[in-house]
Scaffold this motif. Structure first.
Motif, short mmCIF file in Angstrom:
data_model
loop_
_atom_site.label_atom_id
_atom_site.label_comp_id
_atom_site.label_asym_id
_atom_site.label_seq_id
_atom_site.Cartn_x
_atom_site.Cartn_y
_atom_site.Cartn_z
N GLU A 1 0.85 -1.18 0.00
CA GLU A 1 0.00 0.00 0.00
C GLU A 1 0.89 1.23 0.00
OE1 GLU A 1 -2.64 0.19 3.32
OE2 GLU A 1 -3.95 1.64 2.33
N MET A 2 0.77 2.06 -1.03
CA MET A 2 1.51 3.32 -1.07
C MET A 2 0.46 4.42 -0.93
SD MET A 2 4.21 2.59 -4.17
CE MET A 2 5.46 3.80 -3.71
N THR A 3 0.70 5.35 0.01
CA THR A 3 -0.31 6.38 0.25
C THR A 3 0.26 7.77 0.03
OG1 THR A 3 -0.46 5.03 2.25
CG2 THR A 3 -2.32 6.48 1.77
N LEU B 1 -1.44 3.78 -4.19
CA LEU B 1 -1.50 2.55 -4.96
C LEU B 1 -1.67 1.38 -4.00
CD1 LEU B 1 -0.95 1.18 -7.81
CD2 LEU B 1 1.39 0.89 -7.02
N GLN B 2 -2.58 0.48 -4.33
CA GLN B 2 -2.78 -0.71 -3.51
C GLN B 2 -2.63 -1.94 -4.39
OE1 GLN B 2 -6.24 -1.30 -1.21
NE2 GLN B 2 -5.95 0.53 0.07
N VAL B 3 -1.79 -2.86 -3.96
CA VAL B 3 -1.62 -4.09 -4.72
C VAL B 3 -1.82 -5.26 -3.76
CG1 VAL B 3 -0.07 -5.45 -6.15
CG2 VAL B 3 0.03 -2.96 -6.24
N GLY B 4 -2.71 -6.15 -4.11
CA GLY B 4 -2.98 -7.30 -3.25
C GLY B 4 -2.06 -8.46 -3.58
N ALA B 5 -2.07 -9.47 -2.70
CA ALA B 5 -1.37 -10.70 -3.02
C ALA B 5 -2.13 -11.39 -4.16
CB ALA B 5 -1.33 -11.60 -1.79
N ARG B 6 -1.45 -12.26 -4.86
CA ARG B 6 -2.04 -12.98 -5.99
C ARG B 6 -2.63 -12.04 -7.02
NH1 ARG B 6 -2.60 -18.29 -4.49
NH2 ARG B 6 -2.25 -18.65 -2.29
N GLU B 7 -1.90 -10.96 -7.30
CA GLU B 7 -2.46 -9.97 -8.21
C GLU B 7 -1.37 -9.48 -9.16
OE1 GLU B 7 -4.84 -6.81 -6.37
OE2 GLU B 7 -3.77 -5.37 -7.61
N THR C 1 -3.86 0.48 -12.74
CA THR C 1 -3.91 1.86 -12.29
C THR C 1 -3.39 2.72 -13.42
OG1 THR C 1 -3.64 1.34 -9.95
CG2 THR C 1 -2.96 3.52 -10.66
N VAL C 2 -4.18 3.70 -13.83
CA VAL C 2 -3.76 4.58 -14.91
C VAL C 2 -3.18 5.85 -14.31
CG1 VAL C 2 -4.49 5.83 -16.96
CG2 VAL C 2 -5.59 3.67 -16.38
N MET C 3 -2.01 6.24 -14.77
CA MET C 3 -1.38 7.47 -14.30
C MET C 3 -1.24 8.45 -15.45
SD MET C 3 1.59 6.24 -11.71
CE MET C 3 1.94 7.93 -11.21
N ARG C 4 -1.32 9.72 -15.10
CA ARG C 4 -1.12 10.76 -16.11
C ARG C 4 -0.55 11.98 -15.41
NH1 ARG C 4 -6.34 11.35 -18.43
NH2 ARG C 4 -6.60 13.20 -17.16
#
Lengths: 530, 370
Positions: free
Chosen positions: A8-10, A27-33, A214-217
């Motif tokens: 988790e990045m906040t 950004l949130q990234v789960g396990a198995r993802e 996650t889309v960044m711009r």
């Protein structure tokens, strides 16, 4: 599950001088993802991941791994916390074996060097078996193709115990077959409980392998989506942004830039045209820097207004081909003519005068004078022409005027014509190089990886400019490692393998897998992945 | 293929210090000039500070010493004339270094080229000593330029034809030149009464006219002044000057854009050698009146210091050379007045250069943080 996400990045903020590279990105990234990090160049994807990997220090914001707040100040910290990263360029020792490269920088377990190495070899074999990352542990690095070298980098990260694996634009140099194999491995990894973050600007790839994206711009997170709730057009719209007015279906060139172009079907709006003869290459033989004959008996015809694309894996003679066609590298034998004007055996300056323009692959090394201004950079190559001289001396006022016009016409983002070229971003450097190339009123334009590392806007701009010169009857040769790009913009596609033409297709009748096989030296009869 | 794959190096970043980009109009130009001048001022002040501390630590009076160094050039007409006479070889040897450097080549052979120029000039001045000045003087100066250019030309041919590193060849040619002038001064035109290896004097027609009351300023100073303008204009406004700077900035990009890079690199060395040769000929015609051993003094090292300090700016170079000439002349007075060894001035000069190079790093940090 109610447990905390793997990563988790906040509200991560990172500024470089006046530039806000990351604007409170979460950004949130789960396990198995498999999590796709999508955006054009300069969107901040790599910057965000460099913060996570400890290469940059964030100005503010928090990082949590498995719910625990962590401070990562160096890659060493990141690795200890189970974060691994595979960069776009690999730092590998060419003369070492795979095993040696993997263990380099780690502490070997087991007493003697030899015993430690054999334990390491067993672990490496185990890792490559489990994840389908097939590689010979005793192969010497320099003998391996890019795709395998990348596998070694992934194994390196896994060997160090990575549970979060970051891949930065991993498919750039891969054939379609290699991309498939890579994605299969990634799916195996997440099935075993790992998390993968895939930095990419290609929508098709994200849709093929990612669970979330996650889309960044412009340094900010735009949106995070589930694979199920989106499609290519939707993602493209988000990536390009609403700022461009009401959304329209992407044009062919945009589709290429975004990687949404469907494959194996009619791509281009290329009519059945025949071209007037323009550039003719006969029996060309070229040596590489080590005096080895790399290209021999090479024939090529490029019509007026025709775009010929060369697809191939890097290191198969692209640089030599580009430089020879541009008049920089001498021919050992054979000839190159434009409209019956024989150019081979002439000095580079005369090629330029004849309208040969070259956009080199390595923009920094071959393209610009880094500590000189845009004015000087645009003058280079035409500095002996009468247009810029007044009674023999260079008319700097006129040169500055021309630079100012180019800055406007090519939308170069710079304070003034005096801005040093080395201080510009990659996209703007490419615009400077294109402006210089087009100032020669080209009759032959040679482009090598013209859009690599460019954002969507700049990529689109390059394609537009190419179309513009072809409309004026210029012959164009595009040499690119981006197969999608070659297919979409070229009228004819030629596969380049070890300096020879390994196949030729009309670009509206190509099968990318077939090209992939040919450009890796496989014949037509071989099916399946390499 | 390279051994280790890396991000491509940025050309120029590790190379010689380069010219600041020409600035545009408006407020940007003012800050641009400030950014360019500030490091020089700061480096000089810091170098004097550290030098002063060193002098004090050695047990001398730093104030007396530094005052002598800084003011003696301006105290008297003699001081100014001597300073300008020193300025001539310094500025020419600085060109000998800086012009090849513009193309990315290091000419470390200015002293050999200077000695050859002096020998060439003296040869004409002695052989045709009866000719009138209108003929003899130009002939001898041209001979000096040609001899210096020819000497550097050896290194240039070795470089372009056989890729022999020019640092090596130019340094080694210095040693060859020492033997050569030794032979000339002791065997060809020896002056037995000189008490030091030297040639016989050149004819009167080979002496540069002096300007003003005694002690007169030799007219070579004016010649070099004109040359300085010529070089500054040539580097900025001629296509060849532009090509030289382009090659120094990025040889690959220049090559790809039609510049004949290796030929230019050779030409840079030859032109540099010509400048050093002229320094030798002028020293014969204006100061010594003959060729003598040791006349190269420490002009090689001073030329390199000035050339590096100029950072590729042919406009700044003569002014920096003048500053160094002031220090060099002041060194003698300093030793006289404060009994500090003359070498102390070389220490200060080296410190200025060191601080100047460090300022690049500081400036980049500041800019990055701004």
């Amino acid at each position: 599950m109610t447990t905390a996400p793997r990563l988790e990045m906040t509200e991560v903020v990172k500024t470089f001088g006046p530039v806000r590279a990351l604007d409170a990105v979460s950004l949130q990234v789960g396990a198995r993802e498999v999590h796709g990090l999508l955006g054009g160049n300069g969107a901040g994807k790599t910057t965000l991941m460099n913060v996570l990997f400890g290469l940059y220090r964030a100005d503010s914001g928090a990082v949590r791994i498995d719910g625990r707040e962590v401070t990562i100040t160096s890659p060493r910290d990141a690795i200890e916390l189970g974060v691994g990263m595979v960069h776009q360029t690999f730092l590998q020792v060419d003369t070492y074996t795979v095993v040696e490269n993997v263990v380099l920088g780690t502490t070997l377990e087991g007493g003697s060097h030899g015993a430690g190495l054999s334990a390491a070899r067993a672990r490496i074999a185990d890792i490559s078996e489990r994840f389908g990352l097939h590689v010979d542990p005793d192969a010497v690095m320099e003998e391996l193709p890019v795709g395998i070298r990348q596998r070694v980098e992934i194994i390196k990260a896994l060997y160090r115990g990575a549970s979060v694996l970051i891949l930065d634009e991993p498919t750039t140099n891969l054939t379609p077959q290699e991309v498939d194999a890579l994605f299969t491995s990634l799916r195996t990894m997440v099935a075993e409980g790992m998390s993968v973050i895939l930095i990419t600007h290609k929508i098709r790839e994200t849709l093929a392998v990612c669970d979330k994206m996650t889309v960044m711009r412009d340094g900010a997170r735009v949106q995070t989506l589930d694979r199920a709730e989106t499609d290519a057009d939707h993602l493209a719209a988000i990536m390009v942004g609403e700022s461009h007015g009401t959304y329209q279906a992407p044009t062919v060139t945009e589709a290429v830039a975004l990687g949404t172009a469907p494959q194996g079907t009619v791509v281009g709006d290329v009519p059945e045209t025949t071209f007037e003869p323009g550039v003719s290459v006969r029996g060309m033989t070229v040596r590489n820097d080590h005096d080895v004959e790399l290209i021999s008996g090479f024939d090529l015809e490029v019509g007026k207004g025709e775009i010929v694309g060369f697809a191939g894996v890097a290191g198969n003679g692209q640089v030599e081909l580009a430089e020879t066609l541009a008049g920089v590298r001498p021919l050992q034998s054979g000839s190159i003519t434009i409209d019956d004007l024989v150019l081979s055996d002439r000095a580079t300056a005369q090629w330029l005068d004849a309208g040969v323009a070259y956009v080199p692959e390595d923009r920094h090394r071959d393209g610009i004078l880094p500590t000189s201004g845009i004015t000087e950079n645009l003058l280079l190559g035409s500095h002996r022409s009468a247009r810029v001289r007044k009674s023999g001396l260079i008319d700097w006022r006129a040169a500055r005027q021309r630079a100012q016009e180019a800055i406007e016409k090519f939308a170069i983002r710079a304070d003034s014509p005096a801005t040093r070229a080395g201080d510009l971003s990659g996209g703007n450097i490419q615009r400077v190089i294109l402006a210089r190339a087009f100032a020669h009123r080209p009759r032959l334009l040679v482009l090598h990886n013209p859009t690599r590392g460019l954002d969507i806007g700049s990529t689109r701009f390059v394609y537009e400019q190419i179309r513009e010169v072809t409309a004026a009857g210029c012959s164009v040769v595009v040499i690119s490692e981006d197969l999608d790009e070659v297919i979409a913009i070229a009228d004819r596609v030629i596969a380049l393998y070890q300096g020879s033409q390994a196949g030729e297709w009309r670009s509206d009748r190509v099968d990318p897998y077939e090209i992939g096989r040919r450009m890796t030296g496989l014949g037509t009869s071989v099916g399946g992945a390499a | 293929m390279s051994t280790v794959e890396q991000t491509p190096p940025t050309p120029g970043s590790g190379g010689p210090p380069s010219a600041p980009a020409p600035r545009g109009h408006g407020s940007g130009a003012v800050t641009g000039v400030a950014w360019t001048v500030l490091p020089y001022v700061a480096s000089v002040v810091l170098a004097f500070l550290v030098g002063g501390l060193l002098i004090q630590a050695m047990g001398y009076s730093a104030v007396d010493a530094l005052e002598a160094v800084l003011t003696s050039s301006f105290d008297s007409r003699f001081g100014m004339v001597e300073t300008l006479h020193k300025w001539v070889p310094i500025v020419l040897c600085a060109y000998a270094f800086a012009i090849p450097l513009a193309t990315g080549k290091f000419n470390i052979g200015a002293e050999g080229q200077l000695l050859l120029g002096a020998t060439g000039g003296a040869a004409i001045g002695i052989t045709f000593s009866d000719l009138p000045a209108v003929l003899l003087l130009p002939a001898m100066l041209v001979a000096g330029v040609l001899a210096g250019a020819l000497w550097a030309g050896i290194a240039a041919v070795l470089l372009v034809r056989f890729r022999v590193n020019e640092v090596l060849s130019t340094v080694l040619l210095n040693f060859v030149s020492f033997r050569l002038i030794d032979w000339v001064a002791t065997s060809v035109w020896p002056d037995a009464g000189a008490g030091h290896p030297a040639t016989t004097p050149v004819g009167d027609g080979a002496r540069l006219p002096l300007i003003g009351e005694a002690p007169g300023l030799h007219s070579g100073v004016l010649l070099v002044l004109a040359l300085a303008v010529f070089i500054a204009v040539g580097m900025r406004f001629t296509p060849t000057g532009f090509e030289m700077r382009a090659v120094g900035d990025n040889p690959r990009a220049s090559l790809i854009n039609g510049v004949k890079t290796s030929r230019l690199a050779g030409a840079g060395l030859v032109i540099g050698g010509g400048a050093a040769g002229l320094a030798g000929a002028i020293d014969v015609a204006g100061v010594q009146g003959r060729m003598l051993e040791g006349m190269q003094s420490n002009f090689l090292i001073l030329g390199i210091i000035v050339g590096l300090m100029a950072r590729g700016s042919m406009l700044a170079l003569p002014f920096i050379a003048f500053g160094i000439a002031v220090l060099e002349f002041g060194a003698g007075t300093m030793q006289l007045v404060a009994s500090v060894p003359v070498e102390m001035v070389l220490v200060i000069e080296a410190l200025i250069l060191l601080f100047l190079l460090l300022s690049d790093i500081v400036r980049n940090r500041l800019r990055g943080a701004a």
